[in-house]
Write an enzyme that holds these catalytic residues in place. Structure first.
Site, PDB file in Angstrom:
ATOM      1  CE  LYS A 147       3.012   3.454   3.237  1.00 37.28           C
ATOM      2  NZ  LYS A 147       3.228   3.366   4.941  1.00 37.28           N
ATOM      3  CG  LEU A 197       8.316   2.645   4.908  1.00 34.65           C
ATOM      4  CD1 LEU A 197       7.956   1.218   3.682  1.00 34.65           C
ATOM      5  CD2 LEU A 197       7.010   3.625   4.842  1.00 34.65           C
ATOM      6  CD  GLU A 210      10.204   1.668  10.244  1.00 31.71           C
ATOM      7  OE1 GLU A 210      10.031   3.009   9.441  1.00 31.71           O
ATOM      8  OE2 GLU A 210      10.091   0.594   9.809  1.00 31.71           O
ATOM      9  CE1 TYR A 263       1.024  -0.419   4.475  1.00 32.30           C
ATOM     10  CE2 TYR A 263      -0.095   1.682   4.228  1.00 32.30           C
ATOM     11  CZ  TYR A 263       0.888   0.797   5.134  1.00 32.30           C
ATOM     12  OH  TYR A 263       1.563   1.127   6.313  1.00 32.30           O
TER      13      TYR A 263
HETATM   14  N1  PDD Z   1       2.843   4.906   7.663  1.00 30.61           N
HETATM   15  N2  PDD Z   1       7.745   3.717   8.872  1.00 30.61           N
HETATM   16  C1  PDD Z   1       6.568   3.128   8.891  1.00 30.61           C
HETATM   17  C2  PDD Z   1       6.397   1.568   9.523  1.00 30.61           C
HETATM   18  C3  PDD Z   1       5.262   3.575   8.677  1.00 30.61           C
HETATM   19  O1  PDD Z   1       4.107   2.894   8.721  1.00 30.61           O
HETATM   20  C4  PDD Z   1       5.280   4.804   7.914  1.00 30.61           C
HETATM   21  C5  PDD Z   1       3.933   5.668   7.438  1.00 30.61           C
HETATM   22  C6  PDD Z   1       6.411   5.655   7.736  1.00 30.61           C
HETATM   23  C7  PDD Z   1       6.649   6.915   7.330  1.00 30.61           C
HETATM   24  O2  PDD Z   1       6.523   6.977   6.022  1.00 30.61           O
HETATM   25  P1  PDD Z   1       6.271   8.103   5.002  1.00 30.61           P
HETATM   26  O3  PDD Z   1       6.698   9.410   5.613  1.00 30.61           O
HETATM   27  O4  PDD Z   1       6.377   7.924   3.661  1.00 30.61           O
HETATM   28  O5  PDD Z   1       4.425   8.377   5.419  1.00 30.61           O
HETATM   29  C8  PDD Z   1       7.746   4.999   8.425  1.00 30.61           C
HETATM   30  C9  PDD Z   1       1.706   5.555   6.943  1.00 30.61           C
HETATM   31  C10 PDD Z   1       1.472   6.606   7.229  1.00 30.61           C
HETATM   32  C11 PDD Z   1       0.744   4.465   7.436  1.00 30.61           C
HETATM   33  O6  PDD Z   1       0.721   3.454   7.508  1.00 30.61           O
HETATM   34  O7  PDD Z   1      -0.633   4.903   7.720  1.00 30.61           O
END
Ligand code: PDD
Length: 282
Positions: A148, A204, A180, A37
């Protein structure tokens, strides 16, 4: 509420109300979490780093061997009608390995991916002003955290554990090093340097993280992508968590101890200002 269930979503080539969007119980996303996703922000109708999100989507699909390819133009054609140009929103986009004829772990012979997209409003998050509390927890996830993937059970359990202890996020660590957040990337100011764990399969590659690094370098911050020990994190004068839906959130309490003076710090304020300005240049 009616607005919510009546809003238009995209499913496999059609736009329809959310309440009518249905997938089979044999969809591999439902049975195995076999899908990937993206969460793509859009400010007043303009996508934020869409190409970067699509590149990451492509990388995630390649890592799980899901063959599917739309170009930027095709995605724009699909996603743009979901946006309300007067609001700040995000697109949730999910692609699974589709529906099989039986429940079998092995890939189906000729999978037809399920493609789903919906749009939600980005709501203001009070934690930006006040800062949030976070809890450090052992990272119990798998070896492919750079994907993701919709398979998020470990992230769900880790975030829930933090919430139940009055915290907004779980900050994860493995072998003594921080990785993270359960749904965010991590930054810390240690000895005056803005640090973030380097890109490996254990995190991620966040788009927000990437933008912050670019802004930091452009504005002459001392910045470093490197391994951060849990011990070093505990000495940080500032800690931030970052994601597409919440942008940059200062952590003001870690494991019940104040971070710095227990308030969002000066480097956060500077970076948040740069980030907000950058959003206006889309
Ligand atoms: N999640 N690390 C993880 C495990 C995440 O699920 C997310 C973001 C990030 C940050 O990535 P980005 O800056 O590209 O949003 C890092 C999204 C927002 C979610 O699962 O809803």
């Amino acid at each position: 509420m009616t607005d919510f269930i009546d809003k238009q979503v995209y499913l496999n080539g059609k736009y329809l109300p959310l309440s009518e969007a249905k997938v089979s119980v044999l969809d591999r996303g439902f049975l195995f979490g076999d899908g990937v996703y993206e969460v793509i922000p859009s400010y007043a109708g303009l996508f934020f780093r869409l190409q970067d999100h699509l590149d990451r989507l492509k990388a995630s699909m390649s890592r799980i061997r899901l063959e599917f390819d739309y170009d930027l133009e095709k995605w724009l054609e699909i996603l743009t009608p979901l946006l309300d140009k007067t609001k700040d929103q995000y697109i949730y986009l999910q692609i699974t390995r589709g529906v099989s004829s039986t429940r079998d772990h092995a890939f189906p012979k000729n999978p037809v991916p399920t493609v789903f997209a919906m749009c939600s409003e980005i709501l203001p998050f009070a934690g930006v002003e006040t800062g949030v509390k976070a809890l450090t927890i052992e990272d119990s996830r798998w070896e492919m955290c750079d994907v993701k993937a919709t398979t998020l059970l470990a992230n769900v359990l880790l975030r829930q554990k933090a919430i139940e202890q009055g915290c907004a996020e779980a900050i994860l660590h493995k072998r003594g090093y921080v990785t993270e957040g359960a749904a965010s990337n991590l930054f810390a100011i240690i000895d005056g340097i803005l640090m973030t764990p380097e890109k490996t399969a254990e995190i991620l590659p966040g788009i927000t993280r990437q933008v912050i690094l670019e802004l930091a370098k452009k504005n002459d911050f001392l910045v470093s992508e490197e391994i951060i020990s849990l011990e070093a994190l505990k000495t940080a004068s500032e800690i931030w968590i970052t994601s597409s839906t919440r942008e940059i959130i200062p952590v003001v309490e870690l494991d019940s101890e104040k971070v710095g003076d227990g308030k969002p710090g000066p480097v956060f304020h500077k970076m948040n200002q740069l980030f907000q300005q950058y959003k206006k240049t889309l």
